[in-house]
Design an enzyme around this catalytic site. Structure first.
Site, PDB file in Angstrom:
ATOM      1  N   LYS A 267       0.664  -1.096   0.013  1.00 53.84           N
ATOM      2  CA  LYS A 267       0.101  -0.191  -0.057  1.00 53.84           C
ATOM      3  C   LYS A 267       0.789   1.316   0.015  1.00 53.84           C
ATOM      4  O   LYS A 267       0.430   2.287   0.258  1.00 53.84           O
ATOM      5  CB  LYS A 267      -0.863   0.174   1.036  1.00 53.84           C
ATOM      6  CG  LYS A 267      -1.849  -1.100   1.314  1.00 53.84           C
ATOM      7  CD  LYS A 267      -2.348  -1.717   0.141  1.00 53.84           C
ATOM      8  CE  LYS A 267      -3.441  -0.715  -0.544  1.00 53.84           C
ATOM      9  NZ  LYS A 267      -3.959  -1.232  -1.932  1.00 53.84           N
TER      10      LYS A 267
ATOM     11  N   LYS B 224     -11.619   5.830  -3.741  1.00 51.24           N
ATOM     12  CA  LYS B 224     -11.772   6.800  -2.800  1.00 51.24           C
ATOM     13  C   LYS B 224     -12.453   6.228  -1.502  1.00 51.24           C
ATOM     14  O   LYS B 224     -13.284   5.346  -1.723  1.00 51.24           O
ATOM     15  CB  LYS B 224     -12.942   7.905  -3.471  1.00 51.24           C
ATOM     16  CG  LYS B 224     -12.532   8.648  -4.848  1.00 51.24           C
ATOM     17  CD  LYS B 224     -11.365   9.798  -4.390  1.00 51.24           C
ATOM     18  CE  LYS B 224     -10.999  10.240  -5.585  1.00 51.24           C
ATOM     19  NZ  LYS B 224      -9.925   9.851  -6.239  1.00 51.24           N
TER      20      LYS B 224
ATOM     21  N   GLY C 146      -5.811   3.828  -5.800  1.00 52.67           N
ATOM     22  CA  GLY C 146      -6.052   5.142  -5.529  1.00 52.67           C
ATOM     23  C   GLY C 146      -7.462   5.101  -5.726  1.00 52.67           C
ATOM     24  O   GLY C 146      -8.118   6.251  -6.061  1.00 52.67           O
TER      25      GLY C 146
ATOM     26  N   THR D  79       3.786   0.697  -4.147  1.00 55.46           N
ATOM     27  CA  THR D  79       4.645  -0.472  -5.010  1.00 55.46           C
ATOM     28  C   THR D  79       4.094  -0.601  -6.549  1.00 55.46           C
ATOM     29  O   THR D  79       5.089  -0.893  -7.379  1.00 55.46           O
ATOM     30  CB  THR D  79       4.625  -1.605  -4.015  1.00 55.46           C
ATOM     31  OG1 THR D  79       3.291  -2.248  -4.226  1.00 55.46           O
ATOM     32  CG2 THR D  79       5.314  -1.351  -2.826  1.00 55.46           C
ATOM     33  N   THR D  80       2.763  -0.514  -6.734  1.00 56.40           N
ATOM     34  CA  THR D  80       2.413  -0.992  -8.060  1.00 56.40           C
ATOM     35  C   THR D  80       2.693   0.102  -9.138  1.00 56.40           C
ATOM     36  O   THR D  80       3.259  -0.082 -10.213  1.00 56.40           O
ATOM     37  CB  THR D  80       0.834  -1.252  -8.205  1.00 56.40           C
ATOM     38  OG1 THR D  80       0.575  -2.052  -6.967  1.00 56.40           O
ATOM     39  CG2 THR D  80       0.465  -1.939  -9.406  1.00 56.40           C
TER      40      THR D  80
HETATM   41  N1  LIG Z   1       0.538   6.666  -9.838  1.00 57.35           N
HETATM   42  C1  LIG Z   1      -0.493   6.419  -8.780  1.00 57.35           C
HETATM   43  N2  LIG Z   1      -1.333   5.702  -9.079  1.00 57.35           N
HETATM   44  C2  LIG Z   1      -1.988   4.916  -8.413  1.00 57.35           C
HETATM   45  N3  LIG Z   1      -1.631   4.696  -7.115  1.00 57.35           N
HETATM   46  C3  LIG Z   1      -0.850   5.454  -6.536  1.00 57.35           C
HETATM   47  C4  LIG Z   1       0.216   6.084  -7.430  1.00 57.35           C
HETATM   48  N4  LIG Z   1       1.196   6.564  -6.565  1.00 57.35           N
HETATM   49  C5  LIG Z   1       1.077   6.094  -5.349  1.00 57.35           C
HETATM   50  N5  LIG Z   1      -0.241   5.403  -5.324  1.00 57.35           N
HETATM   51  C6  LIG Z   1      -0.627   4.750  -4.069  1.00 57.35           C
HETATM   52  O1  LIG Z   1      -0.503   3.265  -4.079  1.00 57.35           O
HETATM   53  C7  LIG Z   1      -1.393   2.729  -3.003  1.00 57.35           C
HETATM   54  C8  LIG Z   1      -1.349   1.330  -3.547  1.00 57.35           C
HETATM   55  O2  LIG Z   1      -0.294   0.851  -3.028  1.00 57.35           O
HETATM   56  P1  LIG Z   1       0.468  -0.448  -3.626  1.00 57.35           P
HETATM   57  O3  LIG Z   1       0.469  -0.516  -4.987  1.00 57.35           O
HETATM   58  O4  LIG Z   1       1.724  -0.622  -3.072  1.00 57.35           O
HETATM   59  O5  LIG Z   1      -0.653  -1.461  -3.261  1.00 57.35           O
HETATM   60  S1  LIG Z   1      -0.483  -2.987  -3.163  1.00 57.35           S
HETATM   61  O6  LIG Z   1       0.330  -3.505  -1.820  1.00 57.35           O
HETATM   62  O7  LIG Z   1       0.062  -3.591  -4.232  1.00 57.35           O
HETATM   63  O8  LIG Z   1      -1.796  -3.599  -2.874  1.00 57.35           O
HETATM   64  C9  LIG Z   1      -2.544   3.488  -3.483  1.00 57.35           C
HETATM   65  O9  LIG Z   1      -3.429   3.571  -2.257  1.00 57.35           O
HETATM   66  P2  LIG Z   1      -5.059   3.847  -2.044  1.00 57.35           P
HETATM   67  O10 LIG Z   1      -5.063   4.887  -2.432  1.00 57.35           O
HETATM   68  O11 LIG Z   1      -4.970   3.684  -0.595  1.00 57.35           O
HETATM   69  O12 LIG Z   1      -5.642   2.698  -2.614  1.00 57.35           O
HETATM   70  C10 LIG Z   1      -2.352   4.997  -4.119  1.00 57.35           C
HETATM   71  O13 LIG Z   1      -2.540   6.001  -3.078  1.00 57.35           O
END
Ligand SMILES: Nc1ncnc2c1ncn2[C@@H]1O[C@H](COP(=O)(O)OS(=O)(=O)O)[C@@H](OP(=O)(O)O)[C@H]1O
Length: 887
Positions: free
Chosen positions: A615, A837, A835, A618-619
């Protein structure tokens, strides 16, 4: 050699004669005569070289005699003693070793010896403060070892009290070697309060073990070692009843052999602790003298109240590999087979349940001389006397062949056994040259299971051949792989002169040297020998019978043998932690590379890993990295999309091939950087060690986000994935769940909060990777300024083709994040699950998490400062009421 030299001298004379132009008839006759002698000699030489029909000297006969003290009455050791006290004190399986200087010779020897006994060691140099001895309510050390006892005697009052109190509280003792403080000056020291004096630097001969004491377990009292002792010695003198001599010796060259009273010098002493309540064992010389290893093992057991003791059972399995394999001249003849049977009958009397394990390759049956073929037939005639196991039919290295071939070769070997009435013990098999066992070649394991039902094998190659005391077992796909010991007898060790140092070299290895030490320190021994060691000089029989006799002269070990599967079960019962394999990189070790299939390549291993935590973005980072032409990610996985989750889950047991299959073969291996990201690696206990074993040079990327925010995002993620516990409980209920909460809620609570204990997890990664190999990314920066983040990462990775990400990333107002630029108008963003809401965190949870993570955040800030790493802004804000720690 001599014969060869004579032949060539003769040959030279003949050629000289041939070149003489004025030779008389007489000379010609001499010449013909000489030529016939030369050709006979050449024939004789050829015959001897191949071992044909020429009688050879008899094989050496074991000659070990047990010398022991006839005068003593008290020679019986209580073998049931475990030295264990009936206490409930918690003490770690670890020794504290206080050395004189770093890397001293004896310090190293002690360390290796303790490692061979699988005892963890904490080193400290005498000039440093005594390390913390307790941890909460448990003792950190089961014994304290001083490289020089004078260091203990000369400790400052504070340190001395610390050590003594610890020994009293945890009922442990001190083991020490005694040397002059300064080698150049002292020859004597009297220690008043201990009623003992030391006489240094004496040359001694003969070592007679004292009578039975409560200390002796392994050692056989009364035994005498004859000869000059290595190095110089300290001897001990005392009339106090706390001391019991452990051994007696004589001044070199001063007394006649016949005078038993001359054994009046005490080179090793046991202090029962009547003066200060601390038992001690003092040794007058270092581990260079072989008997000191036995003294030390008994001392470690006694002084640790049995915690560092090993069982007195020694399991011995002897594999005779390469049955029917081998060129003419080194195979067994009928008399050798008879000798093998006779030796087995004698060994059965010494080793409970002993039977030779014969590993055969039917493809080479009757491949020797006539006499050797008779030997093969004799082995078949005596087949019922041995336990047979399978090699490959033609002794091929399995890693070179596909599964179908391996299977058909195994079936041929099986058929050979059936045709010859051999009952094969199919649950055990060994691969020629260890090929396919480690590094694991999956087709070998699956064929073994399918054709033979193999459950156990053995190898010297895991994790590496050397150092031999580090060899271990592991379990892969249900097959127990046991460690084997080399006894110095290779396929080429046919005559005693082939052994390093000749027969004398073999004798010293048996009599206290390498082979003896192996049995001493290893409760389960699988010795690897070969057919060739049982023909000609029959060195394996010589070695085994001498070793068994010698072990019985000097130790109270009970020698036993078990069928391989039972031995395997015993091994993993004794060392359960060994069940877990630890995969290493075959390309880092030439021996492993040589038994790894040619089509495999280490180009398919990642050079860096994004380890999480979950979270933190990482993605997004994974997708940004993948945009780079020289950075290539793993292929998608069926279960976890982009995540392989190899190092932290049971996927690890699927093996290295399984892992490597997720990586494409790079077109330009020199410039391409393969990587993977699995966001749960970060908090996994096992991942750092496993990653370091396979990818010691890999770079590690960690993303740090305010742990409270991270926990909340994770909770929302779980709700999104319809986790019933997350759906049924508020965030506050999850983060504040107590020990009384339901199991599901506790589990969710832990999974939610544990990854955020950043300092604790980072320290674990730092145990295995140098700080310069670890790069920290601030999660907020990744979200708000990914261009700069990608700039820093490229620098860290030393990417050859630098990519300006400002051209490739663009803020997408609809998504609210930076996304990949596809065209002027089009972006490619992460899917809906990233990301999404959700309402902001409630105040109560915020407060709760602020205090929950406070000490962990402080630790993180200290850790980062100690590496002169800039603190992320969120951390500075969290700790704004605290003074920033100085670096
Ligand atoms: N560029 C971009 N696009 C989309 N999301 C972004 C980006 N940069 C950071 N984030 C934040 O990454 C959060 C998800 O984290 P991870 O990808 O590490 O999640 S996971 O562990 O693979 O499930 C996700 O958290 P949540 O908003 O809570 O869903 C995003 O806030």
């Amino acid at each position: 050699m001599l014969l060869r030299r004579e032949m060539f001298r003769c040959y030279n004379s003949v050629t000289r004669l041939l070149s003489c132009k004025r030779c008389s008839l007489l000379r010609s006759l001499v010449l013909i005569f000489a030529l016939s002698i030369v050709s006979s000699l050449f024939f004789l030489y050829r015959v001897m070289d191949t071992g044909l029909h020429v009688p050879r000297a008899n094989p050496p006969v074991p000659h070990i005699r047990c010398d022991s003290q006839p005068y003593s009455s008290n020679l019986n050791v209580d073998v049931s003693s475990h030295h264990r006290l009936d206490d409930r004190l918690r003490v770690a399986h670890r020794a504290l070793l206080i050395t004189e200087v770093p890397n001293s010779k004896n310090g190293q020897r002690i360390r290796y010896f303790l490692n061979a006994l699988r005892i963890e060691v904490k080193f400290e140099i005498k000039s440093k403060a005594i390390p913390t001895l307790t941890n909460k309510k448990s003792g950190r050390f089961a014994v304290i070892i001083f490289e020089n006892y004078n260091t203990y005697l000369d400790l400052d009052t504070w340190s001395r009290q610390l050590v003594d109190k610890y020994c009293h509280d945890y009922r442990i003792g001190i083991l020490s070697f005694v040397r002059p403080v300064d080698e150049s000056t002292d020859s004597f020291r009297h220690v008043d309060n201990y009623h003992i004096s030391f006489h240094y630097n004496l040359a001694l001969m003969d070592f007679r073990i004292g009578e039975a004491t409560t200390l002796w377990r392994i050692m056989k009292p009364g035994s005498i070692w004859k000869g000059a002792l290595p190095d110089t010695w300290t001897i001990f003198k005392s009339n106090h009843s706390t001391y019991q001599p452990l051994a007696f010796s004589r001044i070199l060259g001063r007394f006649s052999d016949a005078d038993p009273k001359s054994y009046s010098y005490v080179p090793a002493i046991f202090d029962e602790g009547r003066i200060d309540g601390i038992p001690k064992v003092l040794l007058g010389s270092d581990l260079n003298f072989w008997l000191n290893s036995i003294v030390m093992m008994d001392a470690l057991s006694y002084l640790s109240s049995g915690r560092l003791g090993l069982p007195l059972d020694r399991y011995i399995q002897v594999d005779v590999d390469d049955i029917f394999v081998g060129k003419e001249g080194i195979r067994m003849k009928v008399s050798d087979v008879e000798a093998l049977v006779a030796a087995q009958e004698r060994l059965e009397k010494e080793i409970d349940g002993f039977q030779f394990n014969l590993g055969y390759s039917g493809g080479f049956f009757l491949f020797g001389t006539d006499e050797e073929d008779d030997g093969d037939r004799k082995l078949i005639e005596y087949r019922h006397k041995f336990r047979w196991f399978s090699h490959m039919f033609r002794h091929e290295q399995p890693h070179k062949f596909p599964k179908e071939y391996i299977e058909s070769a195994m079936k041929l070997n099986k058929q050979f056994a059936e045709e010859n009435g051999i009952q094969v013990y199919g649950q055990y098999a060994v691969a020629p040259h260890h090929s396919g066992v480690y590094p694991v070649y999956e087709p070998l394991y699956s064929s073994w299971k399918e054709v033979w039902g193999v459950k156990t094998t053995s190898t010297e190659e895991y994790p590496k051949l050397l150092p031999s005391w580090k060899r271990r077992g592991f379990i892969h796909k249900g097959i127990m792989v046991l460690p084997r010991q080399t006894c110095g007898l290779f396929t080429t060790t046919v005559y005693s002169s082939d052994f390093r140092g000749g027969l004398a070299g073999l004798d010293s290895s048996i009599q206290g040297g390498e082979i003896f030490q192996t049995v001493l320190t290893t409760p389960i021994n699988i010795f690897m020998t070969h057919l060739s060691n049982y023909g000609n000089d029959r060195l394996a029989l010589y070695m085994l019978e001498s070793l068994v006799k010698f072990v019985k002269c000097w130790t109270n070990f009970k020698l036993l043998s078990l069928p391989p599967v039972e031995l395997g079960l015993k091994y993993f019962e004794m060392y359960p932690a060994d069940k877990d394999p630890i995969w290493t990189n075959p390309c880092d070790y030439n021996r492993h590379l040589s038994i790894w299939p040619e089509n495999k390549t280490c180009d398919k291993l990642p050079s860096f890993i994004v380890v999480g935590p979950q979270k933190t973005g990482t993605t997004a980072l994974y997708s940004f990295l993948s945009q780079h032409p020289d950075i290539v990610s793993n292929l998608p996985t069926p279960k976890h999309f982009e995540e392989i989750q190899f190092f932290n889950t049971n996927n690890y047991y699927l093996g290295l091939d399984w892992y490597m299959d997720f990586f494409p073969q790079p077109d330009k291996p020199n410039t391409t950087l393969l990587f993977e990201k699995s966001a749960n690696y970060f908090e996994s206990d096992l991942a750092p060690k496993r990653v370091a074993a396979l990818l010691p040079r890999a770079k590690i990327i960690v993303i740090l986000m305010n742990p409270a925010k991270r926990a909340y995002s994770w909770y929302q993620h779980m709700r999104n994935h319809n986790d019933p516990t997350a759906l049924n409980h508020t965030f506050y209920e999850v983060v504040s769940a107590s020990d009384m909460a339901s199991q599901n809620l506790r589990a969710l609570h832990n999974r939610c909060l544990t990854p955020g204990l950043y300092a604790q997890h980072l320290v674990r990664w730092l145990d295995f990777f140098p700080a310069k190999q670890i790069h920290l990314v601030d999660s907020d920066e990744l979200r708000n300024d990914p261009v700069n983040v990608m700039h820093l990462i490229q620098k860290f990775l030393h990417v050859q083709n630098y990519m300006d990400y400002s051209q490739h990333l663009r803020y997408d107002p609809a998504k609210g994040f930076f996304c990949q630029v596809l065209s002027n108008k089009q972006n490619k963003c992460l899917g809906k699950s990233k990301g999404h809401k959700y309402p902001s965190m409630d105040h109560r949870s915020e407060q709760h998490l602020h205090s929950f993570y406070r000490k962990h955040n402080i630790n993180l800030s200290k850790l980062l400062s100690s590496f002169e790493t800039q603190l992320p802004e969120w951390l500075t804000t969290e700790l704004k009421d605290i003074e920033t720690p100085k670096t």
